[in-house]
Design a protein around this motif. Structure first.
Motif, PDB file in Angstrom:
ATOM      1  N   SER A 191     -34.169  -6.459 -11.369  1.00 20.26           N
ATOM      2  CA  SER A 191     -35.630  -6.549 -11.456  1.00 20.26           C
ATOM      3  C   SER A 191     -36.133  -7.897 -10.948  1.00 20.26           C
ATOM      4  O   SER A 191     -37.294  -8.046 -10.597  1.00 20.26           O
ATOM      5  CB  SER A 191     -36.098  -6.312 -12.900  1.00 20.26           C
ATOM      6  N   ARG A 192     -35.244  -8.856 -10.895  1.00 24.23           N
ATOM      7  CA  ARG A 192     -35.561 -10.153 -10.290  1.00 24.23           C
ATOM      8  C   ARG A 192     -34.260 -10.849  -9.918  1.00 24.23           C
ATOM      9  O   ARG A 192     -33.173 -10.381 -10.264  1.00 24.23           O
ATOM     10  CB  ARG A 192     -36.397 -11.015 -11.224  1.00 24.23           C
TER      11      ARG A 192
ATOM     12  N   ARG B 276     -36.054  -6.253  -2.670  1.00 22.54           N
ATOM     13  CA  ARG B 276     -37.332  -6.480  -3.365  1.00 22.54           C
ATOM     14  C   ARG B 276     -38.420  -6.909  -2.387  1.00 22.54           C
ATOM     15  O   ARG B 276     -39.566  -6.450  -2.480  1.00 22.54           O
ATOM     16  CB  ARG B 276     -37.166  -7.534  -4.473  1.00 22.54           C
TER      17      ARG B 276
ATOM     18  N   CYS C  89     -43.291 -12.911  -3.897  1.00 26.97           N
ATOM     19  CA  CYS C  89     -41.828 -12.891  -3.808  1.00 26.97           C
ATOM     20  C   CYS C  89     -41.300 -14.322  -3.832  1.00 26.97           C
ATOM     21  O   CYS C  89     -40.315 -14.647  -3.156  1.00 26.97           O
ATOM     22  CB  CYS C  89     -41.365 -12.185  -2.532  1.00 26.97           C
TER      23      CYS C  89
END
Ligand code: ATP
Ligand code: MN
Length: 462
Positions: free
Chosen positions: A43-44, A136, A277
């Motif tokens: 998720s990150r 991402r 981002c």
């Protein structure tokens, strides 16, 4: 209880609340009597550190199985972290290994792997920092493309991937057929395409432009965003056989409007990447392309440079000895020329306009000089062309003449020419290569590393 992602947990107060974390172990360390698990769920970029003080018994057995790559569920409380570089950690009370990843066979051990090696394990590479970050950013950019164009009133048009019109002319095409090639080869006869699936030869599209122009001539502002296919045998770090392209098309727009849109568009995408981002870009800056963030910020600050092809060629000719391929008027610019112009002359993105008609597509608007067309390419440092576009030829007679001059079949373009027969308009558009955009914002060096499963000559694994 609803499962929170690591990113969601990172937004909470580290006030001793109970949390459950599920993800994959990146590393496990033992320090004195404590065991530290770095857990990542994609998720990150950052992991969530889970600390087990003096684990014993069953918990010690589970932790023994929780090596790099294993999937785990950890429960504990969220507390401020004494360690540098992280605000919080989980003081764990339980660990359950969901799926083991044996150290002797799991390919992604804790060490630096080459991009080449990671391409060979494209099914596992999203579990690395680099490819997680690429995924991402790619996701955010795809969404930002729609956001930007939708906010400007563009309609998203779904153009076909299979085309039987053989009329696009942007590059070599992959043929689509259901004919039995083995049997045909043995029979030695010629191919009867009336027996093929579509009753004639069919191909995978190289561009959605001609189709999207039809909707442009009705809805005014339109775009396609989908996969395109090119069977060119170009084994470079900038070319894929299957890539995604964004193609806006605007009615009543001239070349200058087209360039304005392209500049606003690219700046919006860069701004979004910097803003949304930030953690991933900081990683790219540190590990992949030093100075990336600064150079992206610089792009936002000033207007893009403009030059005609003829002006650019004069500059290139003065530095002819710097190039492998000697520049001359009429040459289709090579990446080395494009990079030189951006890096050494413009110091940033550069629009080149008014290319020789011989090296551009038949549908581009002809200039009065009889030699050049209203084309524009946007070139950027590091790899060259990121956007190719033009004002389209809206005059029926000139378009027909150009098609015939090139020895193309006028009948095949009947529907396209109808757009000029009935209510023609000046209109313009461009193609932004999605993976070229990804190279631009991530600083990655090879286009095969910014798409999940690259397709290139002799490469179609996974
Ligand atoms: P190049 O000169 O770099 O080969 P092109 O002039 O053939 O590109 P266009 O037909 O103008 O490309 O396509 C529009 C955009 O699509 C290009 O500006 C580029 O961003 C992207 N693109 C073109 N070919 C490829 C490819 N093989 N792989 C990835 N992206 C591509
Ligand atoms: Mn081009």
């Amino acid at each position: 209880m609803k499962l929170l992602s690591v990113k969601e947990i990172a937004g909470l107060e580290a006030d001793g609340r109970q949390v459950t974390v599920k993800g994959w172990v990146r590393t496990k360390r033992a320090v004195k009597s404590a065991v530290f698990l770095e857990v990542n769920d994609g998720s990150r970029l950052s992991n969530l550190q889970c600390v087990f003080e003096s684990p014993e018994g069953e918990m010690a057995e589970e932790l023994a199985k929780a090596g790099t790559g294993a999937s785990v569920a950890v429960e504990g409380i969220l507390i401020p972290s004494p360690a540098a570089g992280q605000r919080f950690e989980v003081r764990a009370s339980s660990c359950r290994v969901i799926g083991e990843a044996p150290a002797d066979s799991y390919p992604l051990q804790k060490k630096a792997h080459s991009m080449e090696f990671l391409r060979e394990i494209a099914h596992l590479r999203p579990r690395t920092n680099t490819f997680g970050a690429v995924a991402r950013v790619r996701n955010r950019m795809a969404f930002a493309i729609h956001e930007f164009l939708q906010a400007k009133g563009f309609n998203y048009i779904h153009t076909p991937l299979i085309t039987a019109s053989d009329a696009e002319g942007a590059g070599a095409m992959f043929q689509v057929t259901t004919l039995d090639l083995d049997r045909l080869a043995k029979s030695g006869g010629s191919v009867d395409y009336s027996k093929d699936f579509f009753g004639k030869p069919a191909y995978l599209t190289v561009s959605g432009q001609l189709n999207v122009e039809t909707y442009c001539q009705a809805l005014s502002r339109v775009y396609t965003f989908g996969p395109t296919f090119r069977a060119e045998n170009s084994n470079t770090s900038r070319h894929l056989s299957e890539f995604w392209m964004i193609e806006p098309e605007v009615a009543f727009a001239e070349l200058s409007d087209n360039m304005e849109l392209a500049e606003d568009f690219l700046k919006h995408l860069v701004r979004t990447a910097l803003c949304d981002c930030a953690e991933d870009l900081a990683f790219f800056d540190e590990r992949i392309q030093s100075g990336l963030i600064e150079s992206l910020k610089a792009v936002l600050d000033k207007p893009f440079a403009h030059m005609t092809y003829t002006e650019a060629m004069a500059i290139l000719e003065q530095s002819a000895s710097a190039f492998e391929v000697k520049p001359y008027w009429g040459l289709d610019l090579q990446s080395e020329h494009e990079k030189f112009l951006c890096e050494k002359i413009a110091g940033g993105p550069l629009f080149l306009t008014d290319y020789p008609k011989e090296i551009k597509s038949f549908y581009m608007k002809q200039n009065a000089d009889g030699k050049t067309v209203r084309a524009m390419d946007l070139l950027v440092p590091r790899f060259g062309e990121i956007i190719g576009g033009s004002e389209r030829e809206e005059r029926l007679d000139l378009l027909e003449k150009r098609i015939l001059e090139l020895g193309l079949n006028l009948d095949a373009y009947g529907w396209y020419l109808d757009l000029r027969r009935f209510g023609t308009t000046p209109h313009s558009g461009f193609g932004l290569g999605f993976e070229r955009l990804m190279l631009y914002v991530t600083g990655m060096a090879n286009i095969r590393d910014v798409i999940p499963f690259p397709r290139a000559p002799r490469l179609a694994d996974f």
